[in-house]
Design a protein around this motif. Structure first.
Motif, PDB file in Angstrom:
ATOM      1  N   GLU A  52      37.486  34.893  95.652  1.00 28.23           N
ATOM      2  CA  GLU A  52      38.682  35.667  95.322  1.00 28.23           C
ATOM      3  C   GLU A  52      38.263  36.809  94.383  1.00 28.23           C
ATOM      4  N   ALA A  53      39.229  37.624  93.986  1.00 27.93           N
ATOM      5  CA  ALA A  53      38.998  38.725  93.059  1.00 27.93           C
ATOM      6  C   ALA A  53      40.019  38.638  91.938  1.00 27.93           C
ATOM      7  N   HIS A  54      39.842  39.487  90.921  1.00 29.27           N
ATOM      8  CA  HIS A  54      40.832  39.548  89.844  1.00 29.27           C
ATOM      9  C   HIS A  54      40.964  40.979  89.334  1.00 29.27           C
ATOM     10  N   VAL A  55      42.130  41.246  88.733  1.00 31.98           N
ATOM     11  CA  VAL A  55      42.381  42.546  88.113  1.00 31.98           C
ATOM     12  C   VAL A  55      41.781  42.481  86.719  1.00 31.98           C
ATOM     13  N   ARG A  56      40.557  42.974  86.598  1.00 34.67           N
ATOM     14  CA  ARG A  56      39.798  42.797  85.367  1.00 34.67           C
ATOM     15  C   ARG A  56      40.151  43.836  84.302  1.00 34.67           C
ATOM     16  N   SER A  57      40.700  44.979  84.704  1.00 33.91           N
ATOM     17  CA  SER A  57      40.956  46.061  83.757  1.00 33.91           C
ATOM     18  C   SER A  57      42.255  46.762  84.116  1.00 33.91           C
ATOM     19  N   LEU A  58      43.065  47.061  83.093  1.00 34.50           N
ATOM     20  CA  LEU A  58      44.287  47.844  83.250  1.00 34.50           C
ATOM     21  C   LEU A  58      44.330  48.888  82.153  1.00 34.50           C
ATOM     22  N   GLY A  59      44.792  50.095  82.497  1.00 34.25           N
ATOM     23  CA  GLY A  59      44.865  51.141  81.485  1.00 34.25           C
ATOM     24  C   GLY A  59      45.965  52.137  81.762  1.00 34.25           C
ATOM     25  N   VAL A  60      46.451  52.764  80.702  1.00 37.83           N
ATOM     26  CA  VAL A  60      47.380  53.889  80.782  1.00 37.83           C
ATOM     27  C   VAL A  60      46.941  54.900  79.734  1.00 37.83           C
ATOM     28  N   HIS A  61      47.444  56.130  79.852  1.00 30.84           N
ATOM     29  CA  HIS A  61      47.168  57.154  78.850  1.00 30.84           C
ATOM     30  C   HIS A  61      48.487  57.810  78.449  1.00 30.84           C
ATOM     31  N   PRO A  62      48.676  58.099  77.166  1.00 32.33           N
ATOM     32  CA  PRO A  62      49.974  58.646  76.723  1.00 32.33           C
ATOM     33  C   PRO A  62      50.334  59.981  77.350  1.00 32.33           C
ATOM     34  N   ASP A  63      49.344  60.757  77.827  1.00 32.84           N
ATOM     35  CA  ASP A  63      49.649  62.037  78.455  1.00 32.84           C
ATOM     36  C   ASP A  63      50.046  61.900  79.916  1.00 32.84           C
ATOM     37  N   ALA A  64      49.952  60.694  80.471  1.00 33.42           N
ATOM     38  CA  ALA A  64      50.396  60.418  81.843  1.00 33.42           C
ATOM     39  C   ALA A  64      51.054  59.042  81.843  1.00 33.42           C
ATOM     40  N   PRO A  65      52.219  58.906  81.205  1.00 35.15           N
ATOM     41  CA  PRO A  65      52.789  57.576  80.953  1.00 35.15           C
ATOM     42  C   PRO A  65      53.202  56.809  82.196  1.00 35.15           C
ATOM     43  N   ASP A  66      53.385  57.481  83.317  1.00 29.27           N
ATOM     44  CA  ASP A  66      53.770  56.775  84.545  1.00 29.27           C
ATOM     45  C   ASP A  66      52.566  56.320  85.358  1.00 29.27           C
ATOM     46  N   ARG A  67      51.367  56.709  84.934  1.00 31.43           N
ATOM     47  CA  ARG A  67      50.167  56.383  85.694  1.00 31.43           C
ATOM     48  C   ARG A  67      49.539  55.091  85.169  1.00 31.43           C
ATOM     49  N   VAL A  68      49.227  54.186  86.077  1.00 36.96           N
ATOM     50  CA  VAL A  68      48.547  52.936  85.752  1.00 36.96           C
ATOM     51  C   VAL A  68      47.228  52.911  86.509  1.00 36.96           C
ATOM     52  N   ILE A  69      46.146  52.557  85.802  1.00 41.50           N
ATOM     53  CA  ILE A  69      44.813  52.490  86.402  1.00 41.50           C
ATOM     54  C   ILE A  69      44.362  51.036  86.407  1.00 41.50           C
ATOM     55  N   ALA A  70      43.994  50.516  87.565  1.00 38.33           N
ATOM     56  CA  ALA A  70      43.577  49.124  87.703  1.00 38.33           C
ATOM     57  C   ALA A  70      42.154  49.045  88.223  1.00 38.33           C
ATOM     58  N   GLY A  71      41.325  48.225  87.574  1.00 37.11           N
ATOM     59  CA  GLY A  71      39.979  47.959  88.044  1.00 37.11           C
ATOM     60  C   GLY A  71      39.879  46.528  88.529  1.00 37.11           C
ATOM     61  N   VAL A  72      39.354  46.340  89.728  1.00 38.52           N
ATOM     62  CA  VAL A  72      39.301  45.020  90.356  1.00 38.52           C
ATOM     63  C   VAL A  72      37.857  44.565  90.507  1.00 38.52           C
ATOM     64  N   GLU A  73      37.586  43.347  90.111  1.00 43.65           N
ATOM     65  CA  GLU A  73      36.300  42.685  90.324  1.00 43.65           C
ATOM     66  C   GLU A  73      36.486  41.599  91.389  1.00 43.65           C
ATOM     67  N   VAL A  74      36.038  41.751  92.571  1.00 46.10           N
ATOM     68  CA  VAL A  74      35.377  42.871  93.210  1.00 46.10           C
ATOM     69  C   VAL A  74      36.413  43.565  94.080  1.00 46.10           C
ATOM     70  N   GLY A  75      36.598  44.903  93.930  1.00 40.80           N
ATOM     71  CA  GLY A  75      37.607  45.578  94.725  1.00 40.80           C
ATOM     72  C   GLY A  75      37.842  47.033  94.392  1.00 40.80           C
ATOM     73  N   GLY A  76      37.159  47.591  93.387  1.00 44.56           N
ATOM     74  CA  GLY A  76      37.256  49.010  93.121  1.00 44.56           C
ATOM     75  C   GLY A  76      38.309  49.394  92.097  1.00 44.56           C
ATOM     76  N   VAL A  77      38.579  50.694  92.011  1.00 48.60           N
ATOM     77  CA  VAL A  77      39.574  51.259  91.105  1.00 48.60           C
ATOM     78  C   VAL A  77      40.734  51.793  91.926  1.00 48.60           C
ATOM     79  N   HIS A  78      41.962  51.540  91.428  1.00 50.98           N
ATOM     80  CA  HIS A  78      43.172  51.955  92.132  1.00 50.98           C
ATOM     81  C   HIS A  78      44.149  52.545  91.123  1.00 50.98           C
ATOM     82  N   VAL A  79      44.905  53.557  91.554  1.00 52.83           N
ATOM     83  CA  VAL A  79      45.758  54.315  90.641  1.00 52.83           C
ATOM     84  C   VAL A  79      47.179  54.371  91.206  1.00 52.83           C
ATOM     85  N   SER A  80      48.139  54.158  90.310  1.00 52.05           N
ATOM     86  CA  SER A  80      49.553  54.326  90.645  1.00 52.05           C
ATOM     87  C   SER A  80      50.129  55.427  89.767  1.00 52.05           C
ATOM     88  N   ASP A  81      50.904  56.331  90.366  1.00 50.32           N
ATOM     89  CA  ASP A  81      51.567  57.391  89.612  1.00 50.32           C
ATOM     90  C   ASP A  81      53.072  57.165  89.492  1.00 50.32           C
TER      91      ASP A  81
END
Length: 317
Positions: A124-153
């Motif tokens: 299986e995989a897991h969402v190992r990393s989550l991040g946001v930045h105050p200059d783009a408050p609607d954007r969420v960045i997710a890092g998956v082990e193993v599965g890459g980086v994915h972005v939501s706006d």
């Protein structure tokens, strides 16, 4: 206040460094201990749930994420939406401070979803990393082990894959700006300056490729430009025992990752740095053997010892 998330719970330091520490959360393995702008208290993402403390760690509340193994957490800068990433790789949001949760089903609709797995983690995989930045408050960045980086706006409702040119074994995504991230992966260290549309590999001149987490310190005493720190081993944790140990290294860059210098630190080369924080202007790091090291003007020095490996650190800037 200094907190350490370890392989067997959260510890709080009893002094200016980790020269004395007491366990304040008996949660089993901790993946992240984090504090967010706009949110009260501190959050601990662990294999037994997502916990929150508002009294400095004396008491903790399990927030009841629908899946028990919580690997990552982030709160948006408005103080409205709290996100939790789990194992297996699912993503949940709470809009009432953790009292209730809703799955962000769009995360499961990504085209590569069926390819997210690794034999080392029950296939299986897991969402190992989550991040946001105050200059783009609607954007969420997710890092998956193993599965890459994915972005939501749109606050996690729909997602776009941002993994072209990036190794898919993502351990951590450091958010430097609304569009600039550094991804620590099992196959290299990468930087994007266009929110993951393209990635540049930063470790091509280095002889280590297994990166766990990078950290940026803006107020380094030696440089007004700040320092990017990264730590790596020769290979994955299954190779970190035996006569040669992990053959670990710690790197510092004063030009945003264009070049790196390897520095010695207590515990090298057997111990791998897995966690970073700042406290009272100092940079602290924690290793898989429970050692804390501190950056001073002359290099890295000892800063205490914990009884279990350190996976996350949280101090005061």
């Amino acid at each position: 206040m200094l907190l350490a998330g370890t392989y067997d719970g959260v510890y709080r330091a009893g002094g200016p460094r980790f020269d004395s520490a007491r366990k304040v959360l008996d949660s089993g393995r901790v993946l992240r201990v984090r504090r967010f702008e706009g949110w009260d208290g501190t959050f601990a993402a662990t294999k037994t749930g997502l916990y929150r403390t508002t009294d400095g760690g004396d008491s903790w509340t399990n927030l009841g994420v629908p899946r028990e193994e919580v690997y990552s957490v982030v709160g948006d800068t408005r103080g409205e939406r709290l996100y939790a990433g789990t194992h297996p790789a699912h993503l949940y949001v709470s809009e009432d401070g953790g009292d209730s949760w809703r799955e962000l089903e769009g995360f499961q609709d990504l085209p590569s979803r069926e390819e997210w797995y690794t034999p080392r983690h029950r296939d299986e995989a897991h969402v190992r990393s989550l991040g946001v930045h105050p200059d783009a408050p609607d954007r969420v960045i997710a890092g998956v082990e193993v599965g890459g980086v994915h972005v939501s706006d749109d606050r996690g409702e729909t997602w776009t894959e941002r993994e072209a040119g990036l190794h898919d074994d993502v351990h951590h995504v450091l958010i430097l700006g609304p569009d600039e991230y550094v991804a620590s992966c099992g196959g290299g260290l990468y930087r994007t300056r266009d929110a993951g549309e393209t990635w540049t590999r930063l470790d091509e001149a280095l002889d280590h490729t297994y990166f766990r987490e990078a950290f940026f310190h803006e107020a380094d005493a030696d440089s007004g430009d700040g320092v990017l720190y990264a730590a790596a081993a020769r290979s994955s944790p299954g190779t970190w025992s035996g006569a040669n140990g992990a053959d670990a290294a710690l790197f510092e860059s004063r030009d945003g990752g264009d070049s790196f210098e390897a520095l010695a630190y207590p515990g090298r080369p057997e111990e791998v740095v897995l966690a970073w924080t700042t406290h009272d202007g100092e940079v602290l790091a924690g290793t898989n053997d429970g050692r804390i090291v501190v950056r001073d003007l002359d290099g890295w020095v000892g800063g205490g010892q914990l009884p279990a490996g350190v996976s996350s650190l949280l101090g005061s800037p």
